[in-house]
Scaffold this motif. Sequence first.
Motif, mmCIF file in Angstrom:
data_model
loop_
_atom_site.group_PDB
_atom_site.id
_atom_site.type_symbol
_atom_site.label_atom_id
_atom_site.label_comp_id
_atom_site.label_asym_id
_atom_site.label_seq_id
_atom_site.Cartn_x
_atom_site.Cartn_y
_atom_site.Cartn_z
ATOM 1 N N UNK A 256 -5.518 -0.293 -5.287
ATOM 2 C CA UNK A 256 -4.452 0.507 -5.871
ATOM 3 C C UNK A 256 -3.525 -0.362 -6.708
ATOM 4 N N UNK A 257 -3.165 -1.506 -6.160
ATOM 5 C CA UNK A 257 -2.253 -2.394 -6.878
ATOM 6 C C UNK A 257 -2.902 -2.904 -8.158
ATOM 7 N N UNK B 250 10.122 -0.441 -7.586
ATOM 8 C CA UNK B 250 9.304 -1.052 -8.626
ATOM 9 C C UNK B 250 7.866 -1.124 -8.106
ATOM 10 N N UNK B 251 6.966 -0.397 -8.757
ATOM 11 C CA UNK B 251 5.596 -0.290 -8.218
ATOM 12 C C UNK B 251 4.947 -1.635 -7.933
ATOM 13 N N UNK C 89 0.376 -12.631 -0.513
ATOM 14 C CA UNK C 89 0.633 -13.554 0.593
ATOM 15 C C UNK C 89 -0.297 -13.246 1.766
ATOM 16 N N UNK C 90 -0.410 -11.977 2.078
ATOM 17 C CA UNK C 90 -1.305 -11.575 3.168
ATOM 18 C C UNK C 90 -2.743 -11.960 2.849
ATOM 19 N N UNK D 147 -2.445 -0.349 -10.779
ATOM 20 C CA UNK D 147 -1.075 -0.132 -11.236
ATOM 21 C C UNK D 147 -0.469 -1.381 -11.857
ATOM 22 N N UNK E 28 -0.388 -9.469 12.121
ATOM 23 C CA UNK E 28 0.163 -8.997 10.849
ATOM 24 C C UNK E 28 -0.168 -7.540 10.564
ATOM 25 N N UNK E 29 -0.868 -6.938 11.479
ATOM 26 C CA UNK E 29 -1.301 -5.568 11.221
ATOM 27 C C UNK E 29 -0.127 -4.615 11.008
ATOM 28 N N UNK F 256 5.797 -5.051 -4.505
ATOM 29 C CA UNK F 256 5.252 -5.534 -3.239
ATOM 30 C C UNK F 256 4.000 -6.381 -3.411
ATOM 31 N N UNK G 144 2.856 2.775 0.376
ATOM 32 C CA UNK G 144 1.988 2.958 -0.772
ATOM 33 C C UNK G 144 1.529 4.415 -0.848
ATOM 34 N N UNK H 19 -7.970 -1.069 5.098
ATOM 35 C CA UNK H 19 -6.648 -0.698 4.619
ATOM 36 C C UNK H 19 -6.203 -1.592 3.471
ATOM 37 N N UNK H 20 -6.245 -2.879 3.728
ATOM 38 C CA UNK H 20 -5.735 -3.834 2.762
ATOM 39 C C UNK H 20 -6.589 -3.833 1.498
ATOM 40 N N UNK I 55 4.060 6.379 -2.712
ATOM 41 C CA UNK I 55 4.058 6.100 -4.144
ATOM 42 C C UNK I 55 2.906 6.796 -4.839
ATOM 43 N N UNK J 102 3.003 -1.587 4.643
ATOM 44 C CA UNK J 102 2.679 -1.549 3.214
ATOM 45 C C UNK J 102 1.873 -0.292 2.879
ATOM 46 N N UNK J 103 0.898 -0.026 3.691
ATOM 47 C CA UNK J 103 0.046 1.131 3.438
ATOM 48 C C UNK J 103 0.853 2.422 3.479
ATOM 49 N N UNK K 278 -5.572 -0.984 -0.507
ATOM 50 C CA UNK K 278 -4.244 -1.238 -1.056
ATOM 51 C C UNK K 278 -4.346 -2.149 -2.281
ATOM 52 N N UNK L 215 3.745 -9.749 -1.785
ATOM 53 C CA UNK L 215 3.571 -9.650 -0.333
ATOM 54 C C UNK L 215 2.099 -9.441 0.010
ATOM 55 N N UNK L 216 1.458 -8.594 -0.755
ATOM 56 C CA UNK L 216 0.022 -8.378 -0.547
ATOM 57 C C UNK L 216 -0.744 -9.660 -0.831
ATOM 58 N N UNK M 199 0.759 -4.799 7.449
ATOM 59 C CA UNK M 199 -0.206 -4.109 6.589
ATOM 60 C C UNK M 199 0.005 -2.603 6.678
#
Lengths: 110, 110
Positions: free
Chosen positions: A103-104, A75-76, A85-86, A107, B79-80, A79, B90, A96-97, B93, B86-87, A100, A82-83, B83
Motif C-alpha cells: 500500500x505504501x 500525511x500519507x 524501520x520494522x 501511495x 513488535x506485533x 509512517x 492504514x 500484514x506488513x 486511510x 500501523x495496519x 502494508x 516506521x515501516x 504492526x
Amino acid sequence: MQTAAQASDRIFDALADPSRRALFESLARGEAAVKDLTARFDISQPAVSQHLATLRRAGLVNGRREGRLVYYRVEPKGLRPLVDWLTYHRVFWTEHLDRLQALLANMGDA
Amino acid sequence: MQTAAQASDRIFDALADPSRRALFESLARGEAAVKDLTARFDISQPAVSQHLATLRRAGLVNGRREGRLVYYRVEPKGLRPLVDWLTYHRVFWTEHLDRLQALLANMGDA
DNA sequence: TCAATACATAAGTGCCCACTTATGTATTGT
DNA sequence: ACAATACATAAGTGGGCACTTATGTATTGA
C-alpha cells in the motif's frame, strides 16, 4: 538530506506521547481544524498547536489554512520510515506488513 | 487481560528513547549479555539494566540467566502490536482514499 | 477601523525520566 | 567461607518536555 534513522527518531518521539498519539488517531479518521481538536480533548489550544507542530515536524501531519481555520490531516507517507524501520530489523513481517508495504509503495509516489 | 492499545503504548514509550532503541537494535543482531551491552555503549551497567527492564516490560526482549550472565534477546512477537497499530490506521486511510476515488468518479460524470 | 475569532508563539512551571553512585543478590572459583 | 564477577535494585539528581497562561499574528465581519 535527511536519513531514515533521523526520520524514525522523530516519529518514535512524536508518537510516544499519548496526547499526540490521540491527536494523530483522531486525524486519521478525517481532517480537522485546531478548534475541533481543542474541543475534543481536554487540553488547552496552545497544547494542541504544540503537539500538532511536533507531529508536523515528524512528517506525520500537515496543515492548510482556510480563512481563520487551519485544517490538519495525516500525511500519507508519514509512517513510511516506521515501516522501513520494522522492515530493516526484518521483524516479523507477517502478511500484514507485506500488504502494508504494498500500500505504501503505491501511495509513496505522491 | 491486556489490550492492544496498552501494549502499543508501552512499545512506543520503550522505543522512544534513543538508548533503548540502540540496545534493541543491537540485540536484533543477536543475543548478548548485559556485560556485553555495557561494554558496547557508553552508559553505566545500571542504566543498561534499567533500559532492558523497560524493554522487557514492553514485551520486546526477554532474558535468560546462564550462570552469572544474563543473556537478552529480542522477543519475536514483541513488535506485533506496533504492526497491528500501523495496519489499523492504514485501514482508515485506505477507506478515505476509496471514498475520494468514488467522489472523483462521480464528479467526472457530471 | 474595530471587535471577535482562530491559531501560533513566548514564557514560566512542575513533574517525569534517564542518568548517576551506592548497595543488594546470585553465582562461580579457590 | 571468602573474594570476585555479573546483574538488579535503591536512592538521588539534573534536564527536558508537556502542560499552563499570556501575548502576538491573521483573518473575517460589522
